[in-house]
Design a protein around this motif. Sequence first.
Motif, short mmCIF file in Angstrom:
data_model
loop_
_atom_site.label_atom_id
_atom_site.label_comp_id
_atom_site.label_asym_id
_atom_site.label_seq_id
_atom_site.Cartn_x
_atom_site.Cartn_y
_atom_site.Cartn_z
N ALA A 225 0.84 -1.21 0.00
CA ALA A 225 0.00 0.00 0.00
C ALA A 225 0.87 1.25 0.00
O ALA A 225 0.57 2.23 -0.70
N ALA A 226 1.96 1.21 0.79
CA ALA A 226 2.86 2.37 0.86
C ALA A 226 3.51 2.61 -0.50
O ALA A 226 3.62 3.76 -0.96
N ALA A 227 3.92 1.52 -1.16
CA ALA A 227 4.56 1.66 -2.48
C ALA A 227 3.55 2.20 -3.49
O ALA A 227 3.87 3.05 -4.33
N PHE A 228 2.31 1.71 -3.40
CA PHE A 228 1.27 2.17 -4.31
C PHE A 228 0.97 3.66 -4.09
O PHE A 228 0.85 4.45 -5.04
N ALA A 229 0.88 4.05 -2.81
CA ALA A 229 0.61 5.46 -2.49
C ALA A 229 1.76 6.34 -2.99
O ALA A 229 1.53 7.43 -3.53
N ALA A 230 2.98 5.85 -2.83
CA ALA A 230 4.14 6.63 -3.28
C ALA A 230 4.11 6.79 -4.80
O ALA A 230 4.41 7.87 -5.34
N ALA A 231 3.71 5.70 -5.50
CA ALA A 231 3.63 5.78 -6.96
C ALA A 231 2.54 6.76 -7.38
O ALA A 231 2.72 7.55 -8.31
N LEU A 232 1.41 6.72 -6.67
CA LEU A 232 0.34 7.66 -6.98
C LEU A 232 0.81 9.10 -6.79
O LEU A 232 0.55 9.98 -7.62
N ALA A 233 1.51 9.31 -5.68
CA ALA A 233 1.94 10.67 -5.36
C ALA A 233 2.97 11.19 -6.34
O ALA A 233 3.05 12.40 -6.59
N SER A 234 3.76 10.30 -6.88
CA SER A 234 4.84 10.75 -7.79
C SER A 234 4.45 10.53 -9.27
O SER A 234 5.27 10.74 -10.16
N PHE A 235 3.23 10.11 -9.49
CA PHE A 235 2.73 9.85 -10.85
C PHE A 235 3.65 8.88 -11.60
O PHE A 235 3.86 9.00 -12.80
N SER A 236 4.20 7.94 -10.87
CA SER A 236 5.03 6.93 -11.51
C SER A 236 4.25 5.63 -11.62
O SER A 236 3.13 5.52 -11.12
N ARG A 237 4.85 4.69 -12.28
CA ARG A 237 4.15 3.44 -12.55
C ARG A 237 3.85 2.71 -11.24
O ARG A 237 4.74 2.52 -10.41
N ALA A 238 2.60 2.35 -11.05
CA ALA A 238 2.21 1.68 -9.82
C ALA A 238 2.69 0.24 -9.84
O ALA A 238 2.69 -0.40 -10.89
N PRO A 239 3.11 -0.26 -8.68
CA PRO A 239 3.55 -1.65 -8.61
C PRO A 239 2.37 -2.60 -8.75
O PRO A 239 1.22 -2.19 -8.57
N GLY A 240 2.66 -3.82 -9.01
CA GLY A 240 1.60 -4.81 -9.11
C GLY A 240 0.97 -5.04 -7.75
O GLY A 240 1.58 -4.76 -6.71
N MET A 241 -0.25 -5.52 -7.75
CA MET A 241 -0.92 -5.76 -6.47
C MET A 241 -1.80 -6.98 -6.58
O MET A 241 -2.15 -7.43 -7.69
N SER A 242 -2.16 -7.52 -5.42
CA SER A 242 -2.99 -8.73 -5.39
C SER A 242 -4.42 -8.37 -5.80
O SER A 242 -4.81 -7.19 -5.80
N ALA A 243 -5.17 -9.40 -6.09
CA ALA A 243 -6.57 -9.17 -6.46
C ALA A 243 -7.33 -8.54 -5.30
O ALA A 243 -8.20 -7.69 -5.48
N TRP A 244 -7.00 -8.99 -4.05
CA TRP A 244 -7.67 -8.41 -2.87
C TRP A 244 -7.41 -6.91 -2.77
O TRP A 244 -8.30 -6.12 -2.52
N THR A 245 -6.12 -6.57 -2.96
CA THR A 245 -5.76 -5.16 -2.83
C THR A 245 -6.43 -4.35 -3.93
O THR A 245 -6.93 -3.24 -3.69
N ALA A 246 -6.42 -4.92 -5.13
CA ALA A 246 -7.07 -4.20 -6.24
C ALA A 246 -8.55 -4.01 -5.96
O ALA A 246 -9.11 -2.92 -6.16
N ALA A 247 -9.18 -5.06 -5.43
CA ALA A 247 -10.61 -4.95 -5.09
C ALA A 247 -10.83 -3.89 -4.02
O ALA A 247 -11.78 -3.09 -4.08
N GLN A 248 -9.92 -3.87 -3.08
CA GLN A 248 -10.01 -2.88 -2.00
C GLN A 248 -9.95 -1.46 -2.57
O GLN A 248 -10.76 -0.59 -2.23
N VAL A 249 -8.98 -1.24 -3.46
CA VAL A 249 -8.79 0.09 -4.03
C VAL A 249 -10.02 0.49 -4.87
O VAL A 249 -10.51 1.62 -4.79
N VAL A 250 -10.51 -0.45 -5.66
CA VAL A 250 -11.66 -0.14 -6.53
C VAL A 250 -12.89 0.20 -5.69
O VAL A 250 -13.57 1.20 -5.92
N LEU A 251 -13.16 -0.63 -4.69
CA LEU A 251 -14.36 -0.39 -3.85
C LEU A 251 -14.22 0.88 -3.03
O LEU A 251 -15.17 1.65 -2.88
#
Lengths: 300, 536
Positions: free
Chosen positions: A198-224
């Motif tokens: 989550a920290a790596a994903f947030a950092a990627a979002l903040a820096s507009f860089s490529r987001a790291p891969g994530m599990s289906a659970w995490t992806a579902a969490q983010v989408v919902l």
Amino acid sequence: MNLVALWCYLTLAAFAAGCVLKALRYAAAPMHLRWELYPLPAGSGGFGGSYFEEVDWWLRPQRRSRLAELRVIAAEVFTLETVRAHNRPLWLPSLAFHWGLYLLFALGAALLGAGVLRAAGAPVTAVLDGGVLLSAWGAAGLGLATLGALGLLARRTLEPRLRRASAPADFVHLVLLLAVFAASWGSWLGADRHYAGAAAFAAALASFSRAPGMSAWTAAQVVLLGLFLAYLPWSHMAHFFTKYFTWHSVRWDDLPADRRHAASVRRTLMLPAGWSAPHVRRGGGRTWGDVVGGGEGEKR
Amino acid sequence: MSDRPHPPRVADIGVPSEVLSPVDLQALVPLPPPYDGIDARTIWKELSAERRTEVDASLDGVSALSLARPADGDGERRQLEALAAGLVRLLGRDDNWAFLQPLLLSLEHCTHCQTCADACPLFVGSGGNEVYRPTYRSDVVRRLLARYGPGGNPIRAALAGRVELNWTTLARLAELAYRCTLCRRCMQSCPIGVDNGLIARELRKLLSQELGIAPTDLHAKGSEQQLAVGSSTGMSPAALRDVVEFIDEETSERVGFKVSTPWDREGADVLLLHNAGEFLSWPENPGAFAVIMQQAGISWTLSSELVGYDAVNYGLWYDDAQFARVATRQAEIARRLKVRKVVIGECGHAHKALAVVADRILGPDAVPRESFAPFLAAIVGSGALRLDPARNDFPVTLHDPCNLARGLGIVEAPRRVLRAVAPRFREMTPHGVDNYCCGGGSGFAIMSPNNFAAWRTLVAGRMKFRQVLEAFADEPGPDVPKYLCAPCSNCKGQFRELLRAYGAWERSRLTYGGLVELVVNAMTDVRPGYLEWEPH
């Protein structure tokens, strides 16, 4: 940028825009007539906090205290004081639910904030890169929020009076939130317990860089979660910020008429009054000024 | 409160049936002895079968509006179209600038947590009649707005919940607007600040300003009559002067010295504004004011101009146009008289109307308005009156009028007076800003069409009556006379009916009256016995 990140940007923007638009809608509403409700926090008077308690009140200095307002609001936000006082059965589940949400939003804000700071080149503690502390923080927030939401849903479903008085939206909100929490638990249990992903994903979002891969659970969490955030400002749950208006701008607004109010009233008296009942239209007036000035009343 | 067998849901409001949720006399909140033995059926009034064919009473078996079903489908359709148009106007910046922001906030943020329910004296007093629940009425409005209001659409409607827009809904909703006393106790307990009282008030406004539906006692006999002949009592200026002359004579006789009321004195310090109902129903109240003013050496006057001698402003409860018309006329009279301030007599809603809600319409240059309570407390505190509290050696309790306590925050001032003149004063529980409404608020005290007065006595006033009895629980019997101090004309009107209906004079030697009467009764230069102990 992958689709999940794009979804995040869109829903976060929708959330922010929704909050701003809604706040503007209330802030830009025409000046309303006074409709305060006592007691007020502090004020200049005695028991009811009212300057009307004093003789010749207009000759005395008006004392108002933002600090006293903040104290009341803080008690409302952090202890749900009025629910505790007037609706004890709902208080504990509601308190757990709200504290869970506070912790989770604080966690999300901390991770995003760390990402922004890091992108700006500022030093950030490694604690926010993921670890046991974040894991406990997230679990505490998720635990409280889940228990609270389940408690609220149970009461709303099983308690006949509450069920009758509920709107479909009340169930939709709880179910949507429970879906977010379920995905979050899936992520916490199976993929990202220490929130490093989550920290790596947030950092990627903040820096507009490529987001790291994530599990289906995490992806579902983010989408919902994104879906929930985009919807939040347009639901009654927007009370987390509109409370400022309900309390400060209505309930506690005891400011006596001043030049600003007078100017505003002059403008509003020019507004068209469209109401159709004969007594409103008496005299043929079209504006509020005409309506107020026209009307001797009908003799019986 | 036990659950009723088939409590109605919000969506049921539009489903035709004889009575959606009848008043259950068995479920009413119990009263303490000896009032627990009173059969509520002796107070209740059932509408006759014939009357039921004339007026709609399908909400709870009660009719406040005497609303008759239109003769044909066209008539119904026109009313429904007007209701839909009114919903749009209610959320319009031009049409409802006066209350748009507070209304939107209350409509859009209720979580249906029901924290407000037990704060409502009507809901609790009725034994939990579902349609009196503070959110029930509000939710009907929300559902209609979600479908027919600005931006209404099927998704919003689905989330808000179903309700059918038909004449049954309209008639029941209109009645429901008059099953709330606007006491706003519900808002006080709401963690979010939602004001169901305001929603009820705005619903009344929609009905009045768009459909012309309003209780006859508030509109035709109320604000219309006030604007036309000067007072909602129907008293013309000439009649008023006769009445006050008579009151002066009576008061002089009672107190033992000459009392005279000054009229239209330009430049007086105080313009005293009474609820004109006092002159006719409780003349000892304006009489007591005159005694206090005179003996305290106050420069004061009454006005004999149309509207200037009647503090009431019924528009506060149901109509912005009528409200503004009355308030601006009252302010203009004060300006022309060049008085330093207006002192509002013992009338709660007049306080709220003229001192608070009209404040921004009247502007910063208007003559300031002050409550009688701090005014009287200052006189008593100054020592200008010679007082002997022993003259009031009987139990006294204070009813805080909602508009004074929750509406203006005036709690301590009347108590300062009572502590000086009533040695056996005791509080009700709860009191002050947490008080219960008398049940006559928002115009109910002057409304008595069909069986509404019986409903008001049995349901709306139930919690307050219980509270009054509990305040005197240590001396309940008829051997000790007791005084219920109610410094508000509408509250007194309600107490008159309550005490009469329950036989409280015979059972408890309980009477009621204002605050100034207690002060005059304690004045040593007044002949003893200003208060007359008799059933009202």
